[in-house]
Design a protein around this motif. Structure first.
Motif, mmCIF file in Angstrom:
data_model
loop_
_atom_site.group_PDB
_atom_site.id
_atom_site.type_symbol
_atom_site.label_atom_id
_atom_site.label_comp_id
_atom_site.label_asym_id
_atom_site.label_seq_id
_atom_site.Cartn_x
_atom_site.Cartn_y
_atom_site.Cartn_z
ATOM 1 N N LYS A 133 25.094 -46.040 -23.046
ATOM 2 C CA LYS A 133 23.693 -46.212 -23.316
ATOM 3 C C LYS A 133 22.302 -46.581 -23.361
ATOM 4 O O LYS A 133 22.157 -46.741 -21.933
ATOM 5 N N CYS A 134 21.504 -45.678 -23.656
ATOM 6 C CA CYS A 134 19.604 -46.006 -22.933
ATOM 7 C C CYS A 134 18.822 -46.597 -23.585
ATOM 8 O O CYS A 134 19.004 -46.651 -25.181
ATOM 9 N N ASP A 135 18.356 -47.678 -23.334
ATOM 10 C CA ASP A 135 17.607 -48.923 -24.337
ATOM 11 C C ASP A 135 16.178 -48.969 -24.307
ATOM 12 O O ASP A 135 16.288 -49.276 -22.189
ATOM 13 N N SER A 136 14.997 -48.158 -24.768
ATOM 14 C CA SER A 136 13.436 -48.493 -24.543
ATOM 15 C C SER A 136 13.257 -47.730 -22.834
ATOM 16 O O SER A 136 12.596 -47.966 -21.730
ATOM 17 N N VAL A 137 14.337 -46.367 -22.668
ATOM 18 C CA VAL A 137 13.824 -46.311 -21.036
ATOM 19 C C VAL A 137 12.243 -45.198 -21.276
ATOM 20 O O VAL A 137 12.113 -44.627 -21.917
ATOM 21 N N SER A 138 11.582 -45.464 -20.347
ATOM 22 C CA SER A 138 9.988 -45.146 -19.861
ATOM 23 C C SER A 138 10.234 -44.746 -18.522
ATOM 24 O O SER A 138 10.319 -45.236 -18.090
ATOM 25 N N VAL A 139 9.215 -43.260 -18.195
ATOM 26 C CA VAL A 139 8.819 -43.074 -17.146
ATOM 27 C C VAL A 139 7.587 -42.819 -16.896
ATOM 28 O O VAL A 139 7.282 -41.581 -18.107
ATOM 29 N N VAL A 140 6.814 -43.328 -16.465
ATOM 30 C CA VAL A 140 5.365 -42.833 -16.535
ATOM 31 C C VAL A 140 5.159 -42.645 -14.456
ATOM 32 O O VAL A 140 5.264 -42.788 -13.686
ATOM 33 N N PHE A 141 3.786 -41.032 -14.335
ATOM 34 C CA PHE A 141 3.664 -41.456 -13.284
ATOM 35 C C PHE A 141 2.060 -40.532 -13.336
ATOM 36 O O PHE A 141 1.438 -40.148 -13.837
ATOM 37 N N GLY A 142 1.506 -42.176 -13.173
ATOM 38 C CA GLY A 142 0.574 -42.390 -12.784
ATOM 39 C C GLY A 142 -0.048 -42.388 -13.964
ATOM 40 O O GLY A 142 0.640 -43.368 -14.576
ATOM 41 N N GLY A 143 -0.752 -41.580 -14.868
ATOM 42 C CA GLY A 143 -1.627 -42.000 -15.800
ATOM 43 C C GLY A 143 -0.920 -41.337 -17.744
ATOM 44 O O GLY A 143 -1.020 -41.176 -18.309
ATOM 45 N N LEU A 144 -0.250 -40.793 -16.525
ATOM 46 C CA LEU A 144 1.652 -39.568 -17.448
ATOM 47 C C LEU A 144 2.460 -40.238 -17.724
ATOM 48 O O LEU A 144 2.951 -40.759 -17.030
ATOM 49 N N THR A 145 2.673 -40.381 -18.850
ATOM 50 C CA THR A 145 3.941 -40.746 -19.841
ATOM 51 C C THR A 145 5.062 -39.413 -20.185
ATOM 52 O O THR A 145 4.676 -39.146 -20.940
#
Length: 238
Positions: free
Chosen positions: A3-15
């Motif tokens: 289960k993934c809940d609101s998973v985000s990955v941001v590199f610098g200013g790039l989502t």
């Protein structure tokens, strides 16, 4: 299972992945499709613990694994392949598979037994003494899959396991993945070979620009106008 809940990955200013939430059910084959750069592999990295900037929550078998390292997640039962096989070029095929097994078993003899069984399952036993440099693309993909299976996963993440394969090799891989699922292994796969996705997957998710734009059965997803416009295209556009 996963289960993934609101998973985000941001590199610098790039989502790269933007607040993605979804489940993978036990013993299903879930497919993920979408254009290059959509964030699919980055999401895999977040699930496996390789995306250090990931936020949100990842749970596996009702346990929060968000704080755990990559090797800890592997020992819990999450295995993966890479789009470009990450092989040990100075080790033989069998030795490569044994490396995967050693995350589970304490000695070389046990790892050797596991490698023998996996090579037989994947029909590469005759390649055991060969080195990766002499393998075809299809054989390298099988070796990558073999190493992941050697970790004895409950959940197997496959990143374009059929990329670069000929038609017959795709058909063989589809049959192989069905046999792997019959052994009780859940599969979550990124794939661009749409015919394989349709024939294999119970459900399909579609990712574009860091988020999911559709989820459903293969037939539902293939008829979705947003999916057609973003990824599949129309016959008249060909």
């Amino acid at each position: 299972m996963l289960k993934c809940d609101s998973v985000s990955v941001v590199f610098g200013g790039l989502t790269a992945v933007n607040k993605v939430s979804f489940n993978v059910d036990e013993n299903e084959i879930l497919g993920m499709i979408g254009p290059n750069g959509a964030g699919k592999t980055t999401l895999f990295n977040a699930i496996c613990g390789d995306a250090k900037s990931a936020t949100g929550k990842v749970s596996f078998e009702d346990r929060d694994i968000t704080p755990l390292t990559t090797d800890s997640r592997c020992r819990l039962g999450i295995g993966r392949t890479f789009q470009i096989p990450q092989l040990f070029e100075t080790l033989t095929v069998k030795e490569n598979i044994m490396i995967g097994a050693l995350c589970r078993v304490p000695n070389i003899s046990s790892a050797s037994e596991i490698a023998e069984k996996i090579m037989e399952l994947l029909e590469i036993k005759d390649l055991g003494a060969h080195y990766p440099a002499v393998l075809t693309i299809g054989q390298r993909k099988r070796l990558e899959l073999s190493r992941a299976l050697a970790t004895q996963p409950k959940l197997l993440l496959l990143d374009e396991i059929m990329g670069g394969l000929h038609y017959n090799e795709v058909e063989e891989t589809v049959a192989l993945l069905k046999r792997i699922r019959e052994q009780g292994i859940t599969i979550f796969m990124i794939e661009h070979v749409i015919s394989a996705v349709v024939s294999l997957c119970d459900r399909v998710t579609v990712m574009n620009r860091g988020g999911f734009i559709a989820q459903g059965t293969p037939s539902e997803v293939m008829e979705n106008n947003e999916v057609i416009n973003a990824y599949l295209g129309r016959a008249e556009d060909a």
